[in-house]
Every structure is written in C-alpha cells, then in structure tokens.
Scaffold this active site. Structure first.
Site, PDB file in Angstrom:
ATOM      1  N   ASP A  34      -3.200  -7.684 -11.000  1.00  0.00           N
ATOM      2  CA  ASP A  34      -2.174  -7.146 -11.895  1.00  0.00           C
ATOM      3  C   ASP A  34      -1.997  -8.069 -13.102  1.00  0.00           C
ATOM      4  OD1 ASP A  34       0.326  -5.785 -12.751  1.00  0.00           O
ATOM      5  OD2 ASP A  34       0.180  -4.851 -10.792  1.00  0.00           O
ATOM      6  N   HIS A 111       4.841  -6.283 -15.273  1.00  0.00           N
ATOM      7  CA  HIS A 111       4.287  -5.288 -14.348  1.00  0.00           C
ATOM      8  C   HIS A 111       3.900  -5.923 -13.004  1.00  0.00           C
ATOM      9  CE1 HIS A 111       1.264  -2.323 -12.908  1.00  0.00           C
ATOM     10  NE2 HIS A 111       1.949  -1.437 -13.614  1.00  0.00           N
ATOM     11  N   SER A 441       1.916   3.131 -10.318  1.00  0.00           N
ATOM     12  CA  SER A 441       1.878   1.666 -10.174  1.00  0.00           C
ATOM     13  C   SER A 441       2.935   1.176  -9.206  1.00  0.00           C
ATOM     14  CB  SER A 441       2.164   0.988 -11.515  1.00  0.00           C
ATOM     15  OG  SER A 441       1.005   0.795 -12.257  1.00  0.00           O
TER      16      SER A 441
END
Lengths: 663, 85
Positions: A34, A111, A441
């Site tokens: 990620d 994220h 996600s």
C-alpha cells in the site's frame, strides 16, 4: 471500524465468537502492499502484545522521517518501501514538492494507514470524525501484527509500479507474512493471468503456493457488469457493501417539511436561509442547475443554499458544485443524485447534503412554488442499525470476470463504505487522527483481518480452503435477515456477480463443515483449461507439466461456485469437497435451481468417515431455454443439519455462442 | 524502439534455494543480452529471488524480445501501473 465488527457479529464485547477463540489474531502477521504507514498513529500501539513471533524474518527499513528502529514496535513489525520501478519508469527523480511524500515507509496519502487499521489496528476508544461514527476503533484482528510494504506513491490516484509490487511480494513471502492484503486495481481491459502486466496475479500465485492467502480489492468500476479486477482463481477478490450506518442530515424546508439527506456535516446549524435552484430563462432552463456546470447568471446565490442535480454518481460533481457555490458566496449545497456511496466532507464545515432524485424533485417543487423559499440545515447525526440497510456499493466492480467468466468473481463482499480508520495528517479528510473513506480498498482489509483470525484458528488450512470457508458460509441477507440490494440504476436484489458468495460471516466461516480445497494441481488444471502452454506452466511451477490432450474443462476447477457462461443443452461438471468437521458426517444436497435450468447432483448424499474425508460429486446442468438468455441464479447446499455449505450457481444459456447480444 | 523501459523478466519458480546464486544467475543471463556484467548490473532494477525467480530491468524493445526467447524465461512483460481503490 467503530461499527464493522459488531455488525459482522465479532464484537469484542461478546465472549463467544471467532475473535475470542483466536486471541484476536495474536501471532498472525498481516502484510499490506500500500502507501505506507503513519507510525505515530495510536492504532499502532502495542499495549499488551507479546514479543514479535520468532519466525518473522522481516524488518523495518529506515528512510526519510522514518526510523526503522524506533518507529516500529510489537504491532508494526515490518515496514519497507519499494520505489525503484516507479523511478526507473519515469526516468526522473520523484518530485516530492509537487506530490508530498516520503522516501521511506512513511505514509503521506493515508491510504495504507487506513487499510492497515482496518485489517489489524489496535483498540482506540472514542475515535470519530468530528464526532461522527464515534466508537472504539480496531482492526479485524486487533492483536495481529502488521507489515507494510510501501509500493504506491503520492501522484494523482496513487501509482504503484508492477515491478515494485512484485518485489514486495518477493520480500513478503521471504519475511513470513501469513496473509497479504492489496487494495489496488489496474485498468480495463485486463491482461491474462500469467501474461499479466500488473504483477499481482504472478506474485499472488507464488504467495498462494507458499500457503499465503492473497486478498485483493475487486476495484471501483461498478456498477457496470464485467468490471471486476484481480480475477485469478487463486486470489480472494472482495466487493464492497455499506454498513448499517448512515449520517442523516436534516433539511427543513420553509413549508415545515423535513427531509433527511446524507452528509458529513459537523458545523453549526444553517438557520433559516434562502434556498435557490439556478434556472435559465428559455427552452432549457434546467441546464444552469447541473451540479458540475452550475451557472449563476440569472440567480443570486449570495448567502443562500443552492440545490443542484447531477447524473454523475462519482464525487467529482459534488466537489465542483461546492467550489462554484462557495465562490459565488453561497452558504450551503443540496445535491440531488443517484447514490454513489462516495461521501466526503466539503471543505471546512461547509454543508453539502446529498439527496436522491425523488427528494430533490420535492425540494425543487417547493422552491418553484414558494415566493421566498427558505431552508434550515442541521448538523449530521450518526444512525446505527435499523432502518439503515445493507447494499452492495454503487462503485463496487461487478462480475462476471471478463477474463474467465466461468470462475465467479468477486468471491465475497465486506463493508467498504464510510469506514472510520486512522489516516495520515496529510489526508485532507482526516480529523483527530481518523478519516472516513470508502472503496473496495476498505473492504479488502476487512476480509484480510477476518482471514488473520481464521489462520489463527486453522493454521493448516490452505488459501483455497480459507476462501471456500468464507464463500460457502456467507450471509445472503444482511446479518438481521433483511435482503441485500445492489445499488445501481435501478437498485436490484444482489446476486453472485455483485457479492460472490454474499456478505462475509466470520463466525460461520470458522466452522464451514466442508471446504472446496485447491492446490497447485488444481491451478495447473485451470491454466491448462484456459489454454496456457505446457512450457509456460512448467516454468511457473518448476515441474514438468503436460496438459492432457483433451483440454480439461474450466467448469471443473474446484472453486466454491458454479458459473456456466455458455450453456447449450447441458453440461456436467465435477467438484470435490473435503470434510473439516466431525470425521463421521453425512451431508445431503439441497438444490435451488436457476429459472429454466435443471440441476441434478450425483451422488446427492455424501458419507464421510475416517478413511473418506474427501469426496467428489458431479452436477448435471441442463437448460430448457431456447434463446440466448442472461444469467439466472441458484445455489447448491450440502447440509448435515448443522453446517450449510452453500455455493452460488449462475447459468447463462447460449444457443448461439460467442454472440454479441445487441439486437 | 531504442528507448529503455522497465520490463519484468519472469522465470517462474526458483531454480535454487540460495538467493545469491539466483541473483548471480539473473545478472549472467541479462549480461548475455546487454553485453557485459557491468551493463547488466546498471540496467537491473530488482532481482526477484525469494518467492519466485525473475528480475526487473531497463530494456529496449529489441532486448526484451531477445530475452523472451531464452529457454529459462516464461514471459517478458512491460512494467505497468496500478492505482488505489
């Protein structure tokens, strides 16, 4: 993460569930590919954790504003970054002035911090976004350890090079992660698995061969069909649903009618204010009120709340309308649109409230009928439980797989809309350390966290057995028995192409009864069936492979689903189940046939005993349709009275095959 | 066509258990295409040597074509980008 786990029935307050059976995933290592981590986040606290498992071979790598020794602990046990592929492709240094990022595992985007919190974050009380979604934040496996492999960099959308992704797979396999979580996608049309240009299918093949389940996002290209990504049969592909939570925001019109829109508005009440809808004189008056191209030539919006309409379900139309209204002196915005499940704040406490077309039209009619229309907008509240319902999110990519439609994708669904988790201070949606984000996600690490728990309970289960357990036990309704709808136009009941086996049911997945297991031989069967040559397959698995001269059928790949994209008359296929429940068990087949399709299962009773723990059965599927049809859905359940092992069935009759049906 | 771009040379399961030997093998193989050991080291971006065998390297289109024809190689694929979801 302040609601997800209670909703999925693995509350930390309940002493009897998978969470407690597994000591909350203690000892399991979740690897994520990620954008990195923000190590100071309180979600990475290691209070009460035992020492790092001795088998762990990874480490934390130092770099810009990241000290590998002091920024890691017993929770965050691995942190590496991979940028050489990204830099080599761009042929220039990464411009971190234009795109703030760190040459280290530190996360600027937020994220990776968000996804790792969802999978394995520690307990944090009183987490919220400006008071919304208030509760105790935690990951699915709050005592699991986290290893971050930073492969995505802060350029628009976040870009991750396949060369870097493959290196991260290579290292993660070496380091000893127990599950890998990837919240990444590529572009449609897709590339075939072994020829794939993205690295994920190849890297995940080897991870799975090493016993590491790989969980991937299905991508955000829904609600159109055939948009699912990460479709290789060895990957667990995750769709996104909503939670039973929403953020109702009262809009009180001057005629005393109150409408509940949706927003994340935490500012003060906007008291009795003028309400306008921009309209032009002439033949096309509504053009001025289109959110993405608002025109105020004939309407004064200064100090008023503006209503606009848009057909765009994505967030972009709302963002551009907010900019236009704020620039013109407006104090609020009401957007009428179809649901997109991509909520967001609108700058510093600027109210932008979303309603559907029906309610938007009601507001518009009020504006047109009133001499001086007014409105009051109150702050958003958090509604948990009924009557908020579960839906497959608009954005969640849908099956069937465009590469191999006979392999059902996505596999499973999990909450992925407005999940509260930690983020980076550079995330503009972050407040007080936490942010609400939506996407497949976010759904993928929900599954990764649950798989960490399942790995803790069943350390010897293969990735395919784990996938089978979650697919065959999934909820077809929400946890309260209400139907799950799939958002789109129109909204419809969800089917396997929306949510695979259904909504993940962690407790039942821990005791599936039977599993549809797969090993390298099964994946070789798949590769032969879809036409890869002997030489390529032999190198892939480093064994001499000769595909049978009669090409095996992809319908016989032992996945926990049956999908027949081109049924003409009849087809017979084989499945193999392995008993993971009591050794002496008898299962009976229950069939729910798709419309116009006849299903015959042979044998229809499976008797397991100490020397027969694996049994094959055949399914004959025949159609009575005489035209090319769409997909019809059904299911096959094996039951012993305690366990219900259900696989979805999807069948499409194609009398005329390879035919584009657009007459 | 003479522009070098990142390609992934994928070679499937590992041939050895020793990662150093695998990387040496990758360098040797790449050297046969780019002309020297030094050039191979310069053009290699990553050696994949733990979970599987392969490497990422900056190659011209013709070099990528040549290397794809070697018997040890499963595929040579151009680098590609993913995005967050």
């Amino acid at each position: 993460t302040t609601r997800t786990w209670d909703y999925l029935d693995i509350s930390s307050y309940s002493p009897l569930n998978l969470l407690h059976d597994t000591h909350m995933g203690d000892g399991i290592i979740i690897g994520l590919l990620d954008t990195g981590v923000w190590p100071e986040s309180v979600v990475f606290n290691d209070d009460g954790l035992e020492p790092i498992p001795a088998r762990w071979k990874g480490h934390c790598e130092s770099g810009q504003l990241f000290n590998g020794t002091t920024d890691c602990n017993r929770k965050l046990i691995g942190a590496k970054y991979f940028i050489d592929g990204f830099l080599a492709e761009n042929n220039q240094p990464f411009n971190t002035t234009d795109n703030p990022d760190y040459m280290s595992p530190r996360d600027s985007f937020g994220h990776g911090t968000h996804t790792s919190t969802i999978a394995g974050g520690s307990f944090v009380a009183n987490a919220s976004y400006k008071g919304l979604a208030l509760g105790t934040s935690r990951g699915g496996a709050p005592r699991a350890r986290i290893a971050m492999y930073k492969v995505c960099w802060n350029v628009p959308q976040g870009q991750c090079s396949s060369a870097d992704i493959l290196k991260a797979f290579d290292e993660a396999i070496h380091d000893g992660v127990d599950v890998l979580s990837l919240s990444l996608g590529t572009q449609i049309p897709l590339f075939a698995e072994v020829d794939e240009r993205d690295g994920i299918a190849i890297g995940s093949f080897h991870a799975v061969a090493n016993g590491i389940p790989v969980v991937c996002a299905a991508a955000n290209d829904g609600p159109a069909a055939q948009t699912v990504h990460n479709t290789a049969p060895w990957i667990i592909t995750v769709a996104a649903t909503t939670l039973d939570r929403s953020f109702p925001t009262p809009i009180m019109l001057g005629n005393n009618v109150t409408i509940l829109g949706q927003a994340w508005y935490a500012g003060k009440e906007i008291g009795l204010t003028g309400l306008v809808y921009p309209e032009n004189p002439g033949l096309r008056p509504a053009l001025a009120g289109v959110c993405e191209s608002l025109s105020f030539n004939h309407t004064s919006v200064d100090g008023k709340v503006v209503l606009c309409f848009t057909t765009v379900t994505r967030r972009s139309a709302v963002s551009s309308a907010v900019s236009a209204v704020r620039a013109a002196g407006g104090v609020g915005l009401i957007v009428a649109k179809n649901p997109g499940h991509v909520m967001g704040p609108c700058g510093d406490d600027f109210p932008c409230v979303v309603v559907d077309y029906e309610l938007g039209t009601q507001i518009l009619f009020y504006i047109r009928s009133a001499r001086s229309p007014t409105v009051t907008i109150s702050p958003s509240k958090t509604l948990v439980g009924k009557p908020a319902s579960t839906k497959v999110a608009t954005f969640s990519s849908r099956g069937p797989s465009s590469i191999t439609p006979a392999i059902l994708k996505p596999d499973i669904a999990a909450p992925g809309v407005s999940l509260l988790a930690a983020s980076s201070p550079l995330d503009t949606f972050m407040n007080g350390g936490f942010a609400l984000h939506s996407g497949t996600s976010m759904a993928a690490p929900v599954i990764s966290g649950i798989i960490a728990l399942l790995k803790a309970k069943h350390p010897n289960w293969s990735p395919a057995a784990i996938r089978s357990a979650i697919v065959t036990t999934a909820w077809k309704t929400d946890p309260f028995g209400e139907p799950i709808f799939a958002e789109g136009s129109p909204r419809k009941l969800a089917d396997p192409f929306d949510f695979g086996g259904g909504l993940v049911n962690p407790n039942r997945a821990s005791k599936p009864g039977l599993v549809y297991d797969m090993d390298t031989d099964d994946y070789v069967h798949y590769l032969c069936a879809v036409g890869y040559n002997d030489s390529a397959i032999s190198k892939l698995v480093r064994q001499g492979i000769a595909c049978p001269s009669a090409k095996p059928s992809v319908l016989d790949v032992n996945v926990p689903s049956i999908t027949i994209p081109n049924l003409r008359n009849s087809a017979t296929l084989t499945r193999r189940v392995t008993n993971v429940g009591p050794p002496n068990s008898t299962y009976k087949a229950l069939v729910e046939s798709p419309f116009g399709i006849t299903i015959t299962v042979t044998p229809n009773i499976l008797v397991f005993h100490s020397t027969a723990q694996e049994i094959s059965y055949q399914v004959r599927v025949s159609t009575s349709h005489q035209v090319n049809t769409g997909y019809y859905f059904g299911s096959l359940t094996w039951t012993d009275g305690v366990h219900n092992v259900t696989i979805p069935i999807s069948a499409r009759t194609q009398i005329l095959q390879n035919y584009a049906d657009e007459n | 066509s003479a522009e070098s771009r990142v390609h992934i040379v994928y070679m499937g399961e590992r041939q050895h258990n020793d990662p150093k030997l695998i990387t040496k093998f990758h360098h040797d193989l790449l050297a046969t295409i780019v002309g020297s050991k030094e050039a191979a080291v310069d053009s290699m971006v990553y050696s994949y040597r733990h979970g599987f065998s392969g490497f990422a390297a900056k190659l011209t289109q013709s070099q990528a074509q040549q290397i794809s024809e070697l018997p040890e190689v499963v595929h040579v694929i151009p680098n590609r980008f993913h995005s967050l979801q």
